[in-house]
Scaffold this active site. Sequence first.
Site, PDB file in Angstrom:
ATOM      1  N   HIS A 198       2.329  -9.770  -7.190  1.00 16.00           N
ATOM      2  CA  HIS A 198       2.394  -8.343  -7.558  1.00 16.00           C
ATOM      3  C   HIS A 198       3.506  -8.095  -8.585  1.00 16.00           C
ATOM      4  CE1 HIS A 198      -0.510  -6.796  -4.572  1.00 16.00           C
ATOM      5  NE2 HIS A 198      -0.043  -7.749  -3.783  1.00 16.00           N
TER       6      HIS A 198
ATOM      7  N   ASP B  67       3.383 -10.246   0.054  1.00 13.70           N
ATOM      8  CA  ASP B  67       1.959 -10.264   0.372  1.00 13.70           C
ATOM      9  C   ASP B  67       1.124 -10.740  -0.815  1.00 13.70           C
ATOM     10  OD1 ASP B  67       2.684  -7.896  -1.021  1.00 13.70           O
ATOM     11  OD2 ASP B  67       0.779  -6.980  -0.469  1.00 13.70           O
ATOM     12  N   GLU B  68      -0.047 -11.226  -0.514  1.00 13.04           N
ATOM     13  CA  GLU B  68      -1.110 -11.500  -1.484  1.00 13.04           C
ATOM     14  C   GLU B  68      -0.631 -12.307  -2.688  1.00 13.04           C
ATOM     15  OE1 GLU B  68      -4.041  -7.701  -0.785  1.00 13.04           O
ATOM     16  OE2 GLU B  68      -2.291  -7.393  -2.063  1.00 13.04           O
ATOM     17  N   ALA B  69       0.206 -13.288  -2.451  1.00 17.92           N
ATOM     18  CA  ALA B  69       0.644 -14.177  -3.530  1.00 17.92           C
ATOM     19  C   ALA B  69      -0.369 -15.319  -3.649  1.00 17.92           C
ATOM     20  CB  ALA B  69       2.054 -14.698  -3.254  1.00 17.92           C
TER      21      ALA B  69
END
Length: 470
Positions: A184, A266-268
Amino acid sequence: MTFPLVPWPTSVVLLESAGAPADAPVEVVTEQGHGEEGYALRIEAGAVVIRASSPAGVFYARQTLAQLAGPDELPAVDIRDRPRFAHRGMMLDVARHFHPVSTVEAVIDRAASLKLNVLHLHLTDDHGWRLELRSHPELAQSASGTSVGGDPGGHYSIDDYMHIVEYAAARHMTVVPEFDLPGHTHAIGLSHPELLAEPVITDHIREITETYGGGGLPEQGVPYTALAVGFSSFQADAEGLETFLREVLGEIAALTPGPYLHIGGDEALGTDPADYRRMVELATRIVAEADKTPVTWHEAGVADLPPGTVGQYWGFRRPSLEGGEEGGEDARRARSFAERGGRVVLSPADAVYLDMKHEADSRLGLVWADGPTSLARSYDWDPATVVPGLAEEAILGVEACMWTETIRTPADVDEMMFPRVASAAEAAWSERAGSPERTWESFRERVAGLGDRWEAAGIGFHRSAGVDWR
């Protein structure tokens, strides 16, 4: 008799005496024994008395009083009340769509009226950097001009941020800033391309881009305005990364009087797992050295984190249905925070992600969290039953989250926030689900009674099905 009280207090006794006029003076008595946020409220024979041990307790008693007030009178009741959990939060994403200070103030007022006490600001993401910093002014200068879909952007000056912190504190809310990393982070590459890896373009990224439109595939050095996630990442070996993180996280910590600093995690999806652990460990260590408690999303539970780090769980209400007896990998990572002396904030996406559609045909919102989230479903859970094996004393609290891919205006915020934020407030404050007043049948009657108050306050709430709004 059911009063329009949300969240439901610990104890409510209807008295046989007369009540009090709606404008009756309020006597405040400071005494020990009510806890940091608890209070007693007694209304009878024309008198209104609040007893509390702290200003926060008095403040929450006044929120209850406001909900009880009819046009002319207050009912005769004796209320004893204190929260179940210490952390009762509302997250507002100002990165995907920027929301000005006035909107943040409105969110604070609305959240505080339901006894929420944390404002989590998601300040950075692929789409923008929203906080001016003295150490790195180029971040906001280069990466705050746009939002999702190419909409206008914006950022907060240091004075704006300090005003938000002070405005929240006056309403007994703590601000938790979030700098999301190592993924992100596309927006940071607009001014610091040397710190970022090239975007990882997968079939999933192409599918999301084609499905939702509104922007092309991510391209290094170009502002990102589409909806895909998981393509960006810091480079673990980038020269200057540790210095950059120390300067940025150190300044955010210095600007923030509260005890927490959220570093995301998150969401790496495009980050090598070993590199992911190295960068999360570095960032949380920097936060701890700045005398703040690190907070991360639950994925970071794989890393070696400082003792006491708080994890924020955003999986589903019933992870045991998707991962076996102990709830699968999401639940295991969430439990790991407690195993290392930290605690967990629960934000089950299929209950308290306020950016999910109310119904399938709703104008705003997404549906990835198991389809639309009705008010009934947002209420149908209890914090103690979400993560198998997580003891209640390891739960710091509950936080409703509003991501803003589709949420552009103050009216959009109200429409998606209400009434479902009331479900989160009750889960955070009140007794366990299934206790006498902690039922869907009771809640839908009580929340209906708040509809007129919300309307009078200018809150354009969604009139959820299953509730007799009157």
